[in-house]
Enzyme design. Structure first.
Site, PDB file in Angstrom:
ATOM      1  N   GLY A 105       0.802  -1.213   0.000  1.00  0.00           N
ATOM      2  CA  GLY A 105       0.000   0.000   0.000  1.00  0.00           C
ATOM      3  C   GLY A 105       0.834   1.261   0.000  1.00  0.00           C
ATOM      4  O   GLY A 105       0.358   2.326  -0.419  1.00  0.00           O
ATOM      5  N   GLU A 128       2.479  -7.517  -0.943  1.00  0.00           N
ATOM      6  CA  GLU A 128       1.236  -8.126  -0.472  1.00  0.00           C
ATOM      7  C   GLU A 128       0.870  -9.357  -1.282  1.00  0.00           C
ATOM      8  O   GLU A 128       0.042 -10.164  -0.874  1.00  0.00           O
ATOM      9  CB  GLU A 128       0.079  -7.114  -0.486  1.00  0.00           C
ATOM     10  CG  GLU A 128      -0.334  -6.618  -1.858  1.00  0.00           C
ATOM     11  CD  GLU A 128       0.318  -5.314  -2.236  1.00  0.00           C
ATOM     12  OE1 GLU A 128      -0.399  -4.330  -2.466  1.00  0.00           O
ATOM     13  OE2 GLU A 128       1.560  -5.270  -2.299  1.00  0.00           O
TER      14      GLU A 128
END
Length: 252
Positions: A105, A128
């Site tokens: 992110g 991720e």
């Protein structure tokens, strides 16, 4: 925002500086941090004197993404975006000053910015991928627009690390600077942008960003409409140039 808050908002000349300050979590974002990022963006938008937003972390990490140890505090369906403001469009220029880890992110926050300045030794990666966490802060849409679909898909599917030099080579970052100089350089650039006639710069920025989802002819019409609204500024600038100002690239 207090000094102890995980996000600091400061004015630095013509820039608003928004700093993620959670070094114990490599500046990973939890729910409180996300909300303070939203508050910081609102303050920037409301401050007419703040012409550029600079987003940064520290020398060790820009942002390591969502805090997976506090993932339950984030709001995936928040209209502004889970990581803060990634589903909101800023009305003024934004710059990411990046050093160290820029992951998951954190990459999406950097992609949200118009420009990215990275220190040598920085590492980017959509890590991720290995944990089965999807990109839901704009990464699937912004990354292909910035580096091209082929490179974007490779980075999204593989989750591999990318160093600062490669990031620069593929267009993920605009400039690589010596270690520790990323914020100084971002603020220098912010002051330069702040010194240009704002109405025309903002009109051109808006046409470029909003034109992405339009057909070519629709984009040209948007450009014409926005440009027509600031023609009086252009006329003033042309008169100054004709009088001898700005020759030989001065002021650029």
């Amino acid at each position: 925002m207090s000094d102890a808050a995980p996000v600091r908002f400061e004015r630095k000349g013509s820039a608003a500086l928004l700093t993620i300050d959670r070094p114990h979590r490599r500046n990973a974002v939890d729910g409180e941090t996300a909300e303070l990022l939203r508050e910081g963006l609102r303050r920037f938008e409301q401050d007419e004197g703040a012409r550029v937003l600079v987003l940064t972390g520290d020398d060790v990490a820009f942002c390591a993404g969502a805090d997976l140890k506090a993932i339950e505090t984030l709001e995936p369906e928040h209209p502004d975006g889970p990581m803060g403001f990634t589903r909101v469009a800023a009305s003024k220029p934004t710059i990411a000053a990046i050093s160290g880890w820029c992951l998951a992110g954190g990459v999406e926050l950097a992609l949200w910015c118009d420009l990215r300045i990275a220190a040598e030794g920085s590492t980017f990666g959509l890590f991720e991928r290995r944990w089965g966490v999807p990109l839901i802060d704009g990464g699937t849409q912004r990354l292909p627009r910035i580096v091209g679909m082929g490179r974007a898909l490779e980075l999204i599917l593989s989750g591999r690390p990318v160093d600062a030099q490669e990031a620069h080579r593929i267009g993920l970052v605009n400039e690589v600077v010596p270690p520790g100089r990323q914020l100084e350089r971002a603020l220098e650039l912010a002051e330069r942008l702040a010194g240009f006639p704002q109405e025309t710069m903002l009109a051109d920025r808006r046409a470029a960003i909003e034109g992405i989802g339009l057909t070519f002819s629709e984009g040209l019409e948007l450009e014409r409409r926005l440009g027509s609204a600031v023609n009086h500024i252009a006329a003033e600038g042309a008169s100054r140039f004709a009088a001898g100002a700005g020759r030989h690239g001065d002021g650029v």
